[in-house]
Design a protein around this motif. Structure first.
Motif, PDB file in Angstrom:
ATOM      1  N   MET A 188     -12.446   1.542   8.544  1.00  0.00           N
ATOM      2  CA  MET A 188     -11.894   1.104   7.073  1.00  0.00           C
ATOM      3  C   MET A 188     -12.787   0.415   7.315  1.00  0.00           C
ATOM      4  SD  MET A 188     -10.617   2.613   3.516  1.00  0.00           S
ATOM      5  CE  MET A 188     -11.448   2.220   2.329  1.00  0.00           C
ATOM      6  N   ALA A 189     -12.114  -1.298   8.195  1.00  0.00           N
ATOM      7  CA  ALA A 189     -12.866  -2.238   8.257  1.00  0.00           C
ATOM      8  C   ALA A 189     -14.246  -1.823   8.576  1.00  0.00           C
ATOM      9  CB  ALA A 189     -11.791  -2.843   9.045  1.00  0.00           C
ATOM     10  N   ALA A 190     -14.275  -1.520   9.444  1.00  0.00           N
ATOM     11  CA  ALA A 190     -15.844  -1.357   9.861  1.00  0.00           C
ATOM     12  C   ALA A 190     -16.782  -0.676   9.337  1.00  0.00           C
ATOM     13  CB  ALA A 190     -15.387  -0.445  11.568  1.00  0.00           C
ATOM     14  N   ASN A 191     -16.132   0.922   8.859  1.00  0.00           N
ATOM     15  CA  ASN A 191     -17.374   0.896   7.893  1.00  0.00           C
ATOM     16  C   ASN A 191     -17.170   0.421   6.537  1.00  0.00           C
ATOM     17  OD1 ASN A 191     -17.456   3.024   8.554  1.00  0.00           O
ATOM     18  ND2 ASN A 191     -15.705   4.086   8.453  1.00  0.00           N
ATOM     19  N   LEU A 192     -16.856  -0.590   6.012  1.00  0.00           N
ATOM     20  CA  LEU A 192     -17.258  -2.149   5.083  1.00  0.00           C
ATOM     21  C   LEU A 192     -18.139  -3.457   5.312  1.00  0.00           C
ATOM     22  CD1 LEU A 192     -13.183  -1.945   3.040  1.00  0.00           C
ATOM     23  CD2 LEU A 192     -15.855  -1.613   2.750  1.00  0.00           C
ATOM     24  N   GLN A 233      -2.353   5.777  13.159  1.00  0.00           N
ATOM     25  CA  GLN A 233      -1.717   5.914  12.300  1.00  0.00           C
ATOM     26  C   GLN A 233      -2.425   4.921  10.672  1.00  0.00           C
ATOM     27  OE1 GLN A 233       2.184   7.528  11.060  1.00  0.00           O
ATOM     28  NE2 GLN A 233       1.221   9.665  11.408  1.00  0.00           N
ATOM     29  N   CYS A 234      -2.052   3.990  10.236  1.00  0.00           N
ATOM     30  CA  CYS A 234      -2.444   3.003   9.653  1.00  0.00           C
ATOM     31  C   CYS A 234      -3.200   1.690  10.351  1.00  0.00           C
ATOM     32  CB  CYS A 234      -1.646   2.396   8.714  1.00  0.00           C
ATOM     33  SG  CYS A 234       0.090   3.356   8.206  1.00  0.00           S
ATOM     34  N   ILE A 235      -2.966   2.105  11.735  1.00  0.00           N
ATOM     35  CA  ILE A 235      -4.262   1.004  12.169  1.00  0.00           C
ATOM     36  C   ILE A 235      -5.271   1.380  12.521  1.00  0.00           C
ATOM     37  CG2 ILE A 235      -3.946  -0.821  14.454  1.00  0.00           C
ATOM     38  CD1 ILE A 235      -2.250  -1.214  12.359  1.00  0.00           C
ATOM     39  N   SER A 236      -5.503   2.307  12.598  1.00  0.00           N
ATOM     40  CA  SER A 236      -6.436   3.372  13.723  1.00  0.00           C
ATOM     41  C   SER A 236      -6.884   3.636  11.569  1.00  0.00           C
ATOM     42  CB  SER A 236      -6.808   4.830  13.597  1.00  0.00           C
ATOM     43  OG  SER A 236      -7.555   5.237  13.850  1.00  0.00           O
ATOM     44  N   THR A 237      -6.881   4.148  11.072  1.00  0.00           N
ATOM     45  CA  THR A 237      -7.066   3.861   9.450  1.00  0.00           C
ATOM     46  C   THR A 237      -7.613   2.618   9.086  1.00  0.00           C
ATOM     47  OG1 THR A 237      -5.566   5.666   9.107  1.00  0.00           O
ATOM     48  CG2 THR A 237      -6.857   4.867   7.382  1.00  0.00           C
ATOM     49  N   LYS A 290       0.924  -1.422   0.198  1.00  0.00           N
ATOM     50  CA  LYS A 290      -0.171  -0.343   0.135  1.00  0.00           C
ATOM     51  C   LYS A 290       0.757   1.553   0.094  1.00  0.00           C
ATOM     52  CE  LYS A 290      -0.579   0.716   5.321  1.00  0.00           C
ATOM     53  NZ  LYS A 290       0.091   1.620   5.448  1.00  0.00           N
ATOM     54  N   GLN A 291       0.213   2.412  -0.017  1.00  0.00           N
ATOM     55  CA  GLN A 291       0.881   3.641  -0.556  1.00  0.00           C
ATOM     56  C   GLN A 291      -0.008   4.521   0.694  1.00  0.00           C
ATOM     57  OE1 GLN A 291       1.429   4.117  -4.399  1.00  0.00           O
ATOM     58  NE2 GLN A 291       3.598   3.578  -4.372  1.00  0.00           N
ATOM     59  N   THR A 292      -0.592   4.202   1.092  1.00  0.00           N
ATOM     60  CA  THR A 292      -1.677   5.050   1.592  1.00  0.00           C
ATOM     61  C   THR A 292      -1.688   4.595   2.854  1.00  0.00           C
ATOM     62  OG1 THR A 292      -3.879   3.843   1.647  1.00  0.00           O
ATOM     63  CG2 THR A 292      -3.050   5.923  -0.029  1.00  0.00           C
ATOM     64  N   ASN A 293      -2.546   5.252   4.415  1.00  0.00           N
ATOM     65  CA  ASN A 293      -2.409   4.898   5.410  1.00  0.00           C
ATOM     66  C   ASN A 293      -3.187   3.799   5.499  1.00  0.00           C
ATOM     67  OD1 ASN A 293      -0.881   6.757   6.667  1.00  0.00           O
ATOM     68  ND2 ASN A 293      -2.699   7.797   7.249  1.00  0.00           N
ATOM     69  N   SER A 294      -4.695   3.645   5.212  1.00  0.00           N
ATOM     70  CA  SER A 294      -5.607   2.114   4.757  1.00  0.00           C
ATOM     71  C   SER A 294      -4.664   1.414   4.068  1.00  0.00           C
ATOM     72  CB  SER A 294      -6.159   3.061   3.922  1.00  0.00           C
ATOM     73  OG  SER A 294      -7.551   2.014   3.678  1.00  0.00           O
ATOM     74  N   GLY A 312     -14.864 -11.284   9.408  1.00  0.00           N
ATOM     75  CA  GLY A 312     -14.421 -10.586  10.582  1.00  0.00           C
ATOM     76  C   GLY A 312     -13.613 -10.891  10.665  1.00  0.00           C
ATOM     77  N   LEU A 313     -12.371  -9.581  11.595  1.00  0.00           N
ATOM     78  CA  LEU A 313     -10.618  -9.945  11.032  1.00  0.00           C
ATOM     79  C   LEU A 313      -9.997  -8.867  12.351  1.00  0.00           C
ATOM     80  CD1 LEU A 313     -10.638  -6.594   8.339  1.00  0.00           C
ATOM     81  CD2 LEU A 313     -10.688  -9.497   7.902  1.00  0.00           C
ATOM     82  N   VAL A 314      -8.921  -9.970  12.251  1.00  0.00           N
ATOM     83  CA  VAL A 314      -7.968  -9.626  13.594  1.00  0.00           C
ATOM     84  C   VAL A 314      -7.161  -8.685  12.705  1.00  0.00           C
ATOM     85  CG1 VAL A 314      -6.500 -10.085  15.492  1.00  0.00           C
ATOM     86  CG2 VAL A 314      -8.652 -11.469  14.937  1.00  0.00           C
ATOM     87  N   ILE A 315      -6.628  -7.522  13.948  1.00  0.00           N
ATOM     88  CA  ILE A 315      -5.691  -6.299  12.727  1.00  0.00           C
ATOM     89  C   ILE A 315      -4.706  -6.015  13.681  1.00  0.00           C
ATOM     90  CG2 ILE A 315      -5.429  -4.130  12.062  1.00  0.00           C
ATOM     91  CD1 ILE A 315      -7.697  -4.361  10.605  1.00  0.00           C
ATOM     92  N   ALA A 316      -3.922  -6.546  13.878  1.00  0.00           N
ATOM     93  CA  ALA A 316      -2.077  -5.969  14.306  1.00  0.00           C
ATOM     94  C   ALA A 316      -1.623  -5.551  13.300  1.00  0.00           C
ATOM     95  CB  ALA A 316      -1.680  -6.780  14.868  1.00  0.00           C
ATOM     96  N   GLY A 317      -0.676  -4.056  14.253  1.00  0.00           N
ATOM     97  CA  GLY A 317       0.487  -3.265  13.224  1.00  0.00           C
ATOM     98  C   GLY A 317       0.743  -2.229  13.218  1.00  0.00           C
ATOM     99  N   LEU A 318       1.543  -1.705  12.897  1.00  0.00           N
ATOM    100  CA  LEU A 318       2.317  -0.547  13.371  1.00  0.00           C
ATOM    101  C   LEU A 318       1.911   1.117  12.374  1.00  0.00           C
ATOM    102  CD1 LEU A 318       5.725  -0.894  13.460  1.00  0.00           C
ATOM    103  CD2 LEU A 318       4.376  -1.047  15.640  1.00  0.00           C
TER     104      LEU A 318
END
Length: 187
Positions: free
Chosen positions: A123-127, A115-119, A83-87, A105-111
């Motif tokens: 977006m995952a919730a909005n989708l 920034q990228c996690i919040s975004t 990716k090249q954006t925060n999302s 359903g998703l499990v999200i982790a990262g850095l």
């Protein structure tokens, strides 16, 4: 419910001193525990890698920091999107890939958390994905509190930024859970 693990931006360039001090040095260890569980179950998982377009970024391909860290590195055959954006969803085939697999359903982790996690979580919730945030498999950096934006702004450390972001996401966009709680819920 089919649930996929999404690991975002666990890259060598995130160790650059340009980011400043970081909270949660155990984020990669916790992410590796989640990755092991998803691999053991042959459950869907995706590695997301940031390839910055900013030449001065540690995550620009020319600067040597784009490699995913060894403890969470993809194995042959595992899906990796750049990716090249925060999302993790913008400019990548991530959503289509998850839908094709029947993931809801998703499990999200990262850095990094603010920034990228919040975004990506928002977006995952909005989708429409039921999203769990592995809050102890994420981390923030002190330089996210950009003091140069406003000289009178309060200075927040990495832990305060991380906790504030997790608090804002929990309940509205995701369920923030510890790695241990996620592993128990997946059992």
């Amino acid at each position: 419910m089919a649930r996929a693990l999404i690991l975002i931006d666990f890259q060598l360039g995130m160790d650059s001193p340009l980011h400043g001090a970081r909270n949660n040095p155990e984020a990669e260890t916790n992410a590796a525990r989640l990755l092991s569980r998803f691999r053991d179950r042959a459950a869907p998982l995706v590695h997301v890698q940031h390839l910055s377009t900013r030449r001065d970024s540690p995550l620009h391909p020319a600067n040597g920091g784009t490699t995913i860290k060894p403890q969470v590195a993809p194995r042959d055959g595992e899906t990796v999107f750049s990716k090249q954006t925060n999302s993790a969803f913008i400019g990548t085939p991530l959503e289509a890939h998850l839908r094709r697999l029947g993931v809801s359903g998703l499990v999200i982790a990262g850095l990094s958390t603010p920034q990228c996690i919040s975004t990506s979580v928002r977006m995952a919730a909005n989708l429409g994905f039921d999203t769990w945030l592995a809050h102890d498999a994420c981390a923030a950096f002190e330089n996210h509190a950009r003091r140069d934006w406003h000289p009178d702004a309060p200075v927040l450390g990495a832990e305060a930024l991380h906790m504030a972001e997790v608090s804002m996401l929990h309940g509205e966009f995701c369920r923030a859970m510890s790695t241990e709680a996620i592993l128990e819920a997946l059992a």
